[in-house]
Design an enzyme around this catalytic site. Structure first.
Site, mmCIF file in Angstrom:
data_model
loop_
_atom_site.group_PDB
_atom_site.id
_atom_site.type_symbol
_atom_site.label_atom_id
_atom_site.label_comp_id
_atom_site.label_asym_id
_atom_site.label_seq_id
_atom_site.Cartn_x
_atom_site.Cartn_y
_atom_site.Cartn_z
ATOM 1 N N ARG A 233 25.551 -20.567 0.687
ATOM 2 C CA ARG A 233 24.678 -21.014 -0.538
ATOM 3 C C ARG A 233 23.065 -20.333 -0.171
ATOM 4 N NH1 ARG A 233 24.558 -25.848 1.871
ATOM 5 N NH2 ARG A 233 22.429 -26.364 2.741
ATOM 6 N N GLU B 129 32.800 -32.068 20.972
ATOM 7 C CA GLU B 129 31.983 -30.961 21.445
ATOM 8 C C GLU B 129 31.207 -31.768 22.588
ATOM 9 O OE1 GLU B 129 29.394 -29.163 18.518
ATOM 10 O OE2 GLU B 129 30.852 -27.982 17.722
ATOM 11 N N LYS C 18 34.849 -27.016 9.418
ATOM 12 C CA LYS C 18 34.293 -26.425 10.570
ATOM 13 C C LYS C 18 35.260 -25.829 11.464
ATOM 14 C CE LYS C 18 30.410 -29.692 10.217
ATOM 15 N NZ LYS C 18 29.693 -30.867 11.100
ATOM 16 N N HIS D 186 18.927 -36.068 8.816
ATOM 17 C CA HIS D 186 19.569 -35.060 8.575
ATOM 18 C C HIS D 186 19.030 -34.562 7.331
ATOM 19 C CE1 HIS D 186 22.246 -35.492 11.988
ATOM 20 N NE2 HIS D 186 22.663 -36.613 11.443
HETATM 21 C C1 MV4 Z 1 25.262 -31.429 17.201
HETATM 22 C C2 MV4 Z 1 24.122 -31.799 18.020
HETATM 23 C C3 MV4 Z 1 24.226 -32.068 19.478
HETATM 24 N N1 MV4 Z 1 25.302 -31.435 20.059
HETATM 25 N N2 MV4 Z 1 26.450 -30.598 18.237
HETATM 26 C C4 MV4 Z 1 23.658 -32.350 13.045
HETATM 27 C C5 MV4 Z 1 23.878 -31.643 11.732
HETATM 28 C C6 MV4 Z 1 24.952 -30.709 11.867
HETATM 29 N N3 MV4 Z 1 24.861 -29.541 11.254
HETATM 30 C C7 MV4 Z 1 25.100 -30.726 13.448
HETATM 31 N N4 MV4 Z 1 24.172 -31.598 13.850
HETATM 32 C C8 MV4 Z 1 24.137 -31.700 15.454
HETATM 33 N N5 MV4 Z 1 25.115 -31.005 15.921
HETATM 34 C C9 MV4 Z 1 26.228 -30.852 19.396
HETATM 35 N N6 MV4 Z 1 27.270 -30.414 20.089
HETATM 36 C C10 MV4 Z 1 22.974 -32.518 17.248
HETATM 37 C C11 MV4 Z 1 23.315 -32.352 15.824
HETATM 38 C C12 MV4 Z 1 21.959 -33.007 15.295
HETATM 39 C C13 MV4 Z 1 20.881 -32.146 14.598
HETATM 40 C C14 MV4 Z 1 21.200 -30.658 14.441
HETATM 41 C C15 MV4 Z 1 20.355 -30.021 13.597
HETATM 42 C C16 MV4 Z 1 19.169 -30.779 13.097
HETATM 43 C C17 MV4 Z 1 19.072 -31.988 13.254
HETATM 44 C C18 MV4 Z 1 20.035 -32.758 13.793
HETATM 45 C C19 MV4 Z 1 19.835 -34.144 13.965
HETATM 46 C C20 MV4 Z 1 20.754 -34.872 14.715
HETATM 47 C C21 MV4 Z 1 21.903 -34.463 15.305
#
Ligand code: MV4
Length: 507
Positions: free
Chosen positions: A294, A202, A118, A237
């Site tokens: 992917r 973040e 990342k 997730h």
């Molecule tokens: C976040 C977020 C809130 N704020 N970043 C979860 C999976 C990963 N790809 C990134 N994720 C998140 N990043 C910030 N700065 C909340 C999530 C997140 C989330 C994101 C997408 C789909 C489902 C989720 C479930 C919990 C948290």
């Protein structure tokens, strides 16, 4: 440009079948690989040739790079499609394929490497104008400096592992007093899970939606996007429902996100099919999170609304052909929804339910697509992901796709294992989903097992529910018949036959 003469699919189940179908339409012979647990699987029978690559555990079969390359040599396959999961985002595999003189149907090992980290991804896109969540651009080495950054951006913050993905290695910190502990845990978790303790922070976006953009790039620098998929309905997730388009984006924001996604892909010299993941806050601000290098599980919803076969495009791109689709040719046609049917018991904390598919009858009809890798009578192996099928409906409007999905769920007959179908029905019927007013907390906010109909908490409960459904069906059939005009005298269908038919549907 190198023509693909024969394609080996380094995967199993529905995605292996999905890929082989497109290859067959292109006149490309296919090779399946399989583990000892998958000898009788549909993907093995569908392929033109098949090679056993080892025992049931993935680490001894589907993840064996040497065995897969050997299978290519043995069969004369000159290309490998990795599908999703397994080796699909393994840069070492992509490199080994290339070094063996074979075509990897996917991006370059370099792109996979950059986007697999990342922090490297953030660094790569830094020169472009891509909105990102406020935070630290580098791995944290000085804890006090990081604490000052956290205070500046404001709590709550999120600590993320650079090597993490799909929610692994994330930690929310609500207040400064919890900072040190959160940091220690995040670093030790990241170290043990990924062998890389690099973390960054973040600002935590509290109620985001997950919106991702599908991109396609060729090896000549042309990159296009195929609009978004909304994937906010997830549980731990694990995505459960995906749809395209998202019901919150305006045409302007869609175009802007699409432009950003193309820039992200450009930033790492991307070619092949990829997905750029964003979160969208309640003000419709969007932020780039990561890129998946992917073909994704949920790619069918994009195919349904664009009419583009993503696997065929991946194959053309891998052969070195230029993209012939231009951005301005693409248009969104209608609305598509996908649900993932898992062999999990939604009444019992989604515990995987292994067993045999005693009954397995797919729903059918206009606007229904079922991508699966199972047949009636097959056992669900314990070694792999318990996803039975992806059920996709397409309608002219979102409302139509939802109603079609409810019909498809009700007509899907699966016995022998518990599935997430009743849970998906709950989602389709929920006001928050129907109105489009939901975020990634949907399942936590609204779902409890008592919301499932019929109750499935005990065999007794199930039998009771079945009996009840049958009685209701008989009553409904009786009421229906008595409200109908008398059948024509030349009708060959008797009322008794009709009511039998109606009754059968509910068995
Ligand atoms: C976040 C977020 C809130 N704020 N970043 C979860 C999976 C990963 N790809 C990134 N994720 C998140 N990043 C910030 N700065 C909340 C999530 C997140 C989330 C994101 C997408 C789909 C489902 C989720 C479930 C919990 C948290």
């Amino acid at each position: 440009m190198t023509k693909i003469q024969k394609l080996l699919v380094a995967n199993r189940g529905e995605i292996a079948l999905r890929i082989m179908r497109s290859a067959r339409e292109m006149g490309i012979p296919t090779v399946a690989i399989y583990s000892e647990a998958d000898r009788q699987s549909p993907h093995v029978r569908y392929a033109d040739e098949a090679v056993c690559v080892g025992p049931a555990p993935s680490s001894e079969s589907y993840l064996r790079i040497d065995a897969i390359l050997e299978a290519c040599q043995k069969t004369g396959a000159n290309a490998i499609h990795p599908g999703y999961g397994f080796l699909s985002e393994n840069a070492g595999f992509a490199r080994a394929v290339r070094n063996a003189g074979l075509i990897f149907v996917g991006p370059s090992p370099e792109s996979i490497e950059i986007m697999g980290s990342k922090l490297a991804a953030k660094a790569a896109v830094a020169a472009y104008n891509i909105p990102m969540v406020p935070g630290t651009p580098d791995a944290i080495t000085d804890r006090e400096a990081a604490k000052q950054t956290a205070a500046r951006i404001g709590y709550p913050i999120l600590i993320k592992a650079s090597a993490g993905g799909g929610g692994k290695g994330m930690r929310i910190v609500e207040r400064e007093a919890d900072f040190d502990e959160g940091m220690e845990r995040a670093v030790s978790e990241a170290t043990s899970a990924f062998g890389d303790g690099s973390v960054f922070i973040e600002k935590y976006v509290t109620s985001p939606r997950h919106v991702e953009i599908q991109v396609l790039g060729d090896q000549h620098g042309h990159i296009i996007h195929l609009f978004e998929r909304e994937c906010s309905i997830q549980r731990r997730h694990q995505k459960v429902v995906e749809e395209a388009p998202s019901s919150v984006l305006t045409p302007e924001i869609r175009a802007e996100m699409g432009r950003c996604a193309v820039e992200v892909a450009r930033a790492c010299g991307y070619y092949g099919a990829g997905t750029v993941e964003f979160i969208v806050d309640d003000q419709l601000n969007f932020y780039f999170l990561e890129m998946n290098t992917r073909l994704q599980v949920e790619h069918p919803v994009t195919e349904q609304i664009t009419g583009i076969d993503l696997v065929k495009q991946m194959i053309y791109i891998a052969e070195g052909k230029p993209l012939v689709i231009r951005q301005e040719d693409l248009k969104i046609h209608g609305h598509a929804i996908e649900i993932r049917v898992y062999a999990e018991d939604p009444a019992n904390n989604f515990l995987p339910d292994v067993g045999t598919l005693e009954t397995y009858v797919r729903p059918q009809g206009n606007g229904i697509r079922v991508d699966d890798g199972f047949e009636q009578g097959m056992a669900i192996p314990i070694y792999y992901d318990p996803m039975i099928a992806k059920l996709v409906t397409t309608g002219a409007t979102r409302a139509e796709a939802i109603e079609k999905m409810i019909r498809a769920i009700d007509e899907y007959q699966i016995t022998g294992v518990q599935t997430t179908l009743p849970f998906c029905r709950f989602v389709m019927k929920h006001e928050a989903f129907r109105s489009g007013q939901f975020d990634t907390h949907f399942v936590n906010h609204y779902f409890t097992p008592d919301k499932l109909i019929p109750p499935t908490d005990s065999e007794e409960g199930r039998q009771e529910a079945r009996l009840e459904a049958r009685l209701a069906a008989v009553l409904a059939a009786w009421l229906f018949q008595n409200s109908q005009p008398k059948p024509e005298s030349n009708s060959t269908v008797t009322q008794a036959q009709r009511s039998k038919w109606r009754e059968k549907r509910f068995r």
